[in-house]
Enzyme design. Sequence first.
Site, PDB file in Angstrom:
ATOM      1  N   LYS A 191       0.835  -1.214   0.000  1.00 37.14           N
ATOM      2  CA  LYS A 191       0.000   0.000   0.000  1.00 37.14           C
ATOM      3  C   LYS A 191       0.866   1.259   0.000  1.00 37.14           C
ATOM      4  O   LYS A 191       2.063   1.195   0.271  1.00 37.14           O
ATOM      5  CB  LYS A 191      -0.895  -0.021   1.244  1.00 37.14           C
ATOM      6  CG  LYS A 191      -0.114   0.032   2.556  1.00 37.14           C
ATOM      7  CD  LYS A 191      -0.998  -0.239   3.775  1.00 37.14           C
ATOM      8  CE  LYS A 191      -0.193  -0.171   5.063  1.00 37.14           C
ATOM      9  NZ  LYS A 191      -1.015  -0.528   6.240  1.00 37.14           N
ATOM     10  N   ARG A 224      -9.744   0.403  15.495  1.00 36.80           N
ATOM     11  CA  ARG A 224      -9.634   1.103  14.228  1.00 36.80           C
ATOM     12  C   ARG A 224     -10.660   0.446  13.313  1.00 36.80           C
ATOM     13  O   ARG A 224     -11.833   0.459  13.632  1.00 36.80           O
ATOM     14  CB  ARG A 224      -8.186   1.020  13.731  1.00 36.80           C
ATOM     15  CG  ARG A 224      -7.843   2.050  12.672  1.00 36.80           C
ATOM     16  CD  ARG A 224      -6.397   1.969  12.215  1.00 36.80           C
ATOM     17  NE  ARG A 224      -6.121   0.761  11.421  1.00 36.80           N
ATOM     18  CZ  ARG A 224      -4.946   0.489  10.856  1.00 36.80           C
ATOM     19  NH1 ARG A 224      -3.919   1.324  11.008  1.00 36.80           N
ATOM     20  NH2 ARG A 224      -4.771  -0.603  10.142  1.00 36.80           N
ATOM     21  N   HIS A 243      -5.697  -6.893  13.347  1.00 41.57           N
ATOM     22  CA  HIS A 243      -4.438  -6.129  13.280  1.00 41.57           C
ATOM     23  C   HIS A 243      -4.042  -5.700  14.685  1.00 41.57           C
ATOM     24  O   HIS A 243      -4.893  -5.272  15.470  1.00 41.57           O
ATOM     25  CB  HIS A 243      -4.671  -4.913  12.374  1.00 41.57           C
ATOM     26  CG  HIS A 243      -3.437  -4.201  11.922  1.00 41.57           C
ATOM     27  ND1 HIS A 243      -2.296  -4.854  11.508  1.00 41.57           N
ATOM     28  CD2 HIS A 243      -3.168  -2.878  11.794  1.00 41.57           C
ATOM     29  CE1 HIS A 243      -1.390  -3.952  11.142  1.00 41.57           C
ATOM     30  NE2 HIS A 243      -1.887  -2.740  11.322  1.00 41.57           N
ATOM     31  N   ARG A 274       1.245 -10.679   7.333  1.00 41.62           N
ATOM     32  CA  ARG A 274       1.156  -9.496   6.462  1.00 41.62           C
ATOM     33  C   ARG A 274       2.353  -8.586   6.742  1.00 41.62           C
ATOM     34  O   ARG A 274       2.381  -7.878   7.737  1.00 41.62           O
ATOM     35  CB  ARG A 274      -0.129  -8.710   6.730  1.00 41.62           C
ATOM     36  CG  ARG A 274      -1.421  -9.499   6.536  1.00 41.62           C
ATOM     37  CD  ARG A 274      -2.648  -8.602   6.686  1.00 41.62           C
ATOM     38  NE  ARG A 274      -2.646  -7.866   7.928  1.00 41.62           N
ATOM     39  CZ  ARG A 274      -3.168  -8.302   9.075  1.00 41.62           C
ATOM     40  NH1 ARG A 274      -3.752  -9.488   9.145  1.00 41.62           N
ATOM     41  NH2 ARG A 274      -3.112  -7.549  10.162  1.00 41.62           N
ATOM     42  N   TYR A 320      15.496  30.388   5.920  1.00 40.54           N
ATOM     43  CA  TYR A 320      14.360  31.163   6.422  1.00 40.54           C
ATOM     44  C   TYR A 320      14.393  31.313   7.939  1.00 40.54           C
ATOM     45  O   TYR A 320      14.589  30.327   8.653  1.00 40.54           O
ATOM     46  CB  TYR A 320      13.042  30.482   6.055  1.00 40.54           C
ATOM     47  CG  TYR A 320      12.681  30.541   4.598  1.00 40.54           C
ATOM     48  CD1 TYR A 320      12.759  31.730   3.875  1.00 40.54           C
ATOM     49  CD2 TYR A 320      12.234  29.396   3.938  1.00 40.54           C
ATOM     50  CE1 TYR A 320      12.407  31.759   2.524  1.00 40.54           C
ATOM     51  CE2 TYR A 320      11.880  29.426   2.598  1.00 40.54           C
ATOM     52  CZ  TYR A 320      11.968  30.619   1.903  1.00 40.54           C
ATOM     53  OH  TYR A 320      11.611  30.651   0.581  1.00 40.54           O
ATOM     54  N   CYS A 376      13.540  24.147   3.487  1.00 36.49           N
ATOM     55  CA  CYS A 376      12.633  24.928   2.634  1.00 36.49           C
ATOM     56  C   CYS A 376      11.803  23.968   1.780  1.00 36.49           C
ATOM     57  O   CYS A 376      11.959  22.759   1.857  1.00 36.49           O
ATOM     58  CB  CYS A 376      13.432  25.854   1.734  1.00 36.49           C
ATOM     59  SG  CYS A 376      14.615  26.880   2.641  1.00 36.49           S
ATOM     60  N   ASP A 410      11.939  23.438  -1.427  1.00 37.54           N
ATOM     61  CA  ASP A 410      12.667  22.796  -2.524  1.00 37.54           C
ATOM     62  C   ASP A 410      14.092  22.405  -2.176  1.00 37.54           C
ATOM     63  O   ASP A 410      14.775  21.798  -3.000  1.00 37.54           O
ATOM     64  CB  ASP A 410      12.789  23.762  -3.712  1.00 37.54           C
ATOM     65  CG  ASP A 410      11.571  24.623  -3.875  1.00 37.54           C
ATOM     66  OD1 ASP A 410      10.493  24.042  -4.035  1.00 37.54           O
ATOM     67  OD2 ASP A 410      11.694  25.861  -3.821  1.00 37.54           O
TER      68      ASP A 410
HETATM   69  C1  LIG Z   1      -0.184  -1.512   6.890  1.00 34.93           C
HETATM   70  C2  LIG Z   1      -0.749  -2.773   7.391  1.00 34.93           C
HETATM   71  C3  LIG Z   1       0.071  -3.916   7.541  1.00 34.93           C
HETATM   72  C4  LIG Z   1       1.566  -3.883   7.403  1.00 34.93           C
HETATM   73  O1  LIG Z   1       2.137  -3.504   8.637  1.00 34.93           O
HETATM   74  P1  LIG Z   1       3.725  -3.506   8.858  1.00 34.93           P
HETATM   75  O2  LIG Z   1       3.872  -3.095  10.279  1.00 34.93           O
HETATM   76  O3  LIG Z   1       4.284  -2.498   7.918  1.00 34.93           O
HETATM   77  O4  LIG Z   1       4.205  -4.868   8.580  1.00 34.93           O
HETATM   78  C5  LIG Z   1      -0.546  -5.114   7.870  1.00 34.93           C
HETATM   79  N1  LIG Z   1      -1.878  -5.179   8.063  1.00 34.93           N
HETATM   80  C6  LIG Z   1      -2.682  -4.103   7.964  1.00 34.93           C
HETATM   81  C7  LIG Z   1      -4.136  -4.269   8.198  1.00 34.93           C
HETATM   82  C8  LIG Z   1      -2.153  -2.862   7.648  1.00 34.93           C
HETATM   83  O5  LIG Z   1      -2.951  -1.789   7.584  1.00 34.93           O
END
Ligand SMILES: *Cc1c(COP(=O)(O)O)cnc(C)c1O
Length: 384
Positions: free
Chosen positions: A33, A131, A163, A219, A263, A310, A312
């Site tokens: 992602k 979440r 998660h 994951r 700046y 800055c 750029d």
């Molecule tokens: C982003 C995400 C992951 C990956 O997490 P990492 O800590 O980068 O391995 C796995 N599962 C879900 C649901 C996520 O949103």
Amino acid sequence: MTSAEIVVDLGAIRHNVRTLLAHTETSVMAVVKADGYGHGMVEVARAAREAGASWLGVATLPEAVALRDAGDEGRLLCWLSTPSDSFDEVLARDVDVSAYDIPTLERIQAAAERTGTTPRLHLKVDTGLSRGGAMPADWHALFTRVKAGHDAGMWRFTGIFSHFATSEEPDNPSNDAQEKVFREALDLLAEVGLQPEVRHLANSAAAVTRPSARFDLVRCGIATYGLDPAPGVDHGLDLRPALSLQAELAMVKELEAGAAVSYGGRWVAPHATVVGLVPAGYAEGIPRASAGSAEVLVAGARRPMRGSVCMDQFVVELGVECRDLKPGEPVLLLGPGTQGEPTAQDWADASGTIHYEIVTRLGGRLTRRYVDSNTDSGTGTGEN
Ligand SMILES: *Cc1c(COP(=O)(O)O)cnc(C)c1O
């Protein structure tokens, strides 16, 4: 090279995926992602597949569509949608979709009828992150509905997942608590008569540190990119950071003592010195909050950023010994650290964030180039 570019080593990505497969002895979903955490979604996906990632994971539906349109054909899960998203495109491309609630199931069903497809359906349960995902009080109604649709051939139930909130702290008791709640969801699923093809809970940190949480699939996002999923935890994994950020100096100049730099004049040269101009700024994802603490590698040494970042560009103090450096001199802003350059973790420490955010925010006018440490040949493709 261009004036400022990201270089991604696809050999490192493959190495990391293989390392995770060997260490976890579990199937790996490479999470790509957010444009592959700033590394390039399509290129990382291809490398991860080559190394044996049987699944890919993305958050949004358009990310899944983009992967399919780039030619990816393996199992692919997306997990974040809102009522205005259409499931039609992902269902037509054989993507596993996720539901957290019954209204989403109904949208998936409507899209399936429109597209003449049988969706592969994942359920996400909330086990304590608070979440996304269904809350325990809603599981029974949701699971029952999924079972009815599955039996009627409306969709094929493929998986259940959740998660972690604190997996980078393996000793945090909330990990045990979440795993326990996940097992309760699995029990209820069995009671309702649903058999998941894959059950998954672990992100990178849990995959690496928590064998009990591996189930059928892990994951892995951050570890795929070679960044330490659990900084400070001794897990012994040889992960290789895949991303480097390099630039060339746009200018070198001498300053008198008392010169105020950038700046706001927030840094005043305490003595005569030499500074260089680095052509990347907060538009490229260089954190403005890193002013005062960040360093970059120039001419064999780490040298401090001076004054405000800055939009750029920013200024690096080279020191009088670098008086003879010329514009075009290479600057290594970030990398694996093997040449003494700062790492994504160093940048995170300098700016009060996490390495995830450092690499994912890189962009703006940076170009991206892919190299392959396994063959030592740059492909030079994928400029963006
Ligand atoms: C982003 C995400 C992951 C990956 O997490 P990492 O800590 O980068 O391995 C796995 N599962 C879900 C649901 C996520 O949103």
